[in-house]
Design an enzyme around this catalytic site. Structure first.
Site, mmCIF file in Angstrom:
data_model
loop_
_atom_site.group_PDB
_atom_site.id
_atom_site.type_symbol
_atom_site.label_atom_id
_atom_site.label_comp_id
_atom_site.label_asym_id
_atom_site.label_seq_id
_atom_site.Cartn_x
_atom_site.Cartn_y
_atom_site.Cartn_z
ATOM 1 N N ASP A 84 0.861 -1.184 0.000
ATOM 2 C CA ASP A 84 0.000 0.000 0.000
ATOM 3 C C ASP A 84 0.896 1.231 0.000
ATOM 4 O OD1 ASP A 84 -2.489 1.511 0.478
ATOM 5 O OD2 ASP A 84 -1.543 1.934 2.412
ATOM 6 N N GLU B 92 -0.470 -1.188 -5.722
ATOM 7 C CA GLU B 92 -1.613 -0.342 -5.997
ATOM 8 C C GLU B 92 -1.298 0.531 -7.210
ATOM 9 O OE1 GLU B 92 -3.422 3.286 -3.332
ATOM 10 O OE2 GLU B 92 -2.154 1.774 -2.424
ATOM 11 N N CYS C 148 -13.317 -10.242 6.786
ATOM 12 C CA CYS C 148 -14.624 -10.798 6.430
ATOM 13 C C CYS C 148 -15.122 -10.283 5.084
ATOM 14 C CB CYS C 148 -15.639 -10.511 7.538
ATOM 15 S SG CYS C 148 -16.106 -8.779 7.613
ATOM 16 N N ASP D 24 -3.353 1.102 6.932
ATOM 17 C CA ASP D 24 -2.465 0.769 5.820
ATOM 18 C C ASP D 24 -2.269 -0.738 5.694
ATOM 19 O OD1 ASP D 24 -2.175 3.464 5.356
ATOM 20 O OD2 ASP D 24 -0.352 3.634 6.573
#
Ligand SMILES: [Zn+2]
Length: 386
Positions: A178, A262, A317, A343
């Site tokens: 990230d 990213e 989840c 992050d």
């Protein structure tokens, strides 16, 4: 090919010789350009160099291959100009080069020799110029193809290009990265890599130098000095940043066999002023570029990932949460109550998404292959039945 950049450490007399060589090359370039006028080919212009030497004896003081490179430079400038034209850009004609626009000259294939001395400085021998102290802070691998001498901010450098091919090995781990706001990057193993501390020091140095420049009178000598100082600090920052990104990308490739990163929309981020300095500093685009480039020779896979919702989705989840404010450093899932650093959560999401994308690409490649195979088979059947 590898290009190395080394600093030259010149005494006054040596510097003068390089200045003269650079100046003669500039004049040669301008002479060739004025003669060219679209009438001649590259070879004809090359021959014209011999005529020029009769009129301008100082050209005999320059290695002939160096002068030929000016012809090369002229024609390569011409071809990039016509490429721009083809793309629909409005372009003028090639211009004569003024003193401030001419900073390099090149020895191609011959006329140079590198000598390791094991003393404070090593030596670079340039034909018609002589021995020049150079600091070879790295081993030069491969055969040298050319050496470009460059003057930048009152310092001299040699860019040495060789035919060596870089071999790298990659690691065994898989990570997601990230591009952080507070940290430079954060990975899915929980490691934070911060911007080097000295960046801040350079930025305050820069601010002071810029303020001092703005107070100087236009055209004054002190303004000129102040401008050089600002340029030098800019260069220091760029070098430090480049060094940091080089080392970081090499480390990441060495440790991992799969890296999901990213894909950043730099423009969007730059519009948030709070971020602008950090993002510019971080030069994420450069890291991404270095990673892709180094991964290729190491057999590591770098997967670009669309970062949309990576900060909002729960990496445990999968529930999509509300948008986090920039100031919120913790991610707390509204469904499973998982509490995790913002992050870190993004990095985990990026890794998962990257792996998914990579396996989808793999599957679609196989599918294409299967389809191709099937269509070939049906073609064969239809041919047979005819
Ligand atoms: Zn959750």
């Amino acid at each position: 090919m590898i290009t190395y950049k080394f600093r030259l450490y010149l005494k006054k007399a040596e510097e003068e010789k390089l200045e003269i060589a650079k100046e003669v090359c500039r004049q040669t370039y301008n002479h060739l350009l004025s003669e060219l006028n679209g009438r001649y080919t590259k070879n004809e212009i090359q021959n014209y160099l011999l005529d020029l030497k009769v009129c301008y004896p100082e050209m005999n003081e320059i290695h002939s291959k160096v002068l030929q490179m000016e012809n090369q430079r002229l024609f390569s400038n011409l071809s990039s100009l016509s490429k721009l034209k083809k793309k629909g850009h409005k372009v003028g004609r090639l211009r004569f080069k003024g003193k401030n626009w001419f900073k390099t000259f090149t020895y191609n294939q011959s006329g140079f020799k590198l000598i390791k001395t094991n003393k404070r400085y090593d030596l670079l021998h340039l034909s018609k110029i002589g021995y020049i102290p150079i600091k070879l802070h790295r081993e030069v691998e491969g055969n040298i193809k050319n050496i470009t001498i460059k003057k930048s901010n009152e310092k001299w450098y040699a860019s040495i290009t060789t035919d060596a091919i870089i071999k790298r090995e990659c690691g065994t781990k898989e990570i997601g990265i990230d591009a952080g706001i507070m940290n430079y990057i954060y990975d899915s193993e929980g490691n934070a890599y911060e911007n080097p501390k000295h960046f801040d020091k350079y930025h305050s140095e820069l601010k002071t130098a810029q303020q001092s420049l703005s107070r100087k009178n236009k055209g004054s000598n002190s303004r000129k000095k102040a401008r050089i100082k600002v340029a030098k600090i800019h260069e220091k920052i760029a070098n430090a940043r480049d060094d940091f990104i080089h080392k970081l990308s090499a480390k990441l490739i060495k440790e991992n066999k799969f890296i999901a990163i990213e894909k950043l929309n730099i423009k969007n981020l730059m519009s948030i002023s709070y971020n602008a300095k950090n993002i510019a500093d971080a030069s994420w685009g450069k890291l991404s570029c270095y990673l892709h480039y180094k991964a290729e020779s190491a057999g590591c896979v770098v997967q670009d990932v669309d970062p949309a919702y990576t900060t909002m989705d729960c990496s445990f989840c999968g529930t999509r949460n509300n948008k986090l404010e920039i100031s919120q450093r913790k991610f707390v899932c509204k469904k499973c109550n998982k509490e995790i650093s913002r992050d870190y959560n993004s990095a985990l999401n990026i890794l998962a998404r990257g792996k998914e994308l990579a396996s989808m690409e793999k599957a679609s490649n196989t599918e294409q292959f299967v389809q191709q195979d099937a269509s070939m088979k049906s073609e064969a059947i239809s041919l047979n039945s005819k």
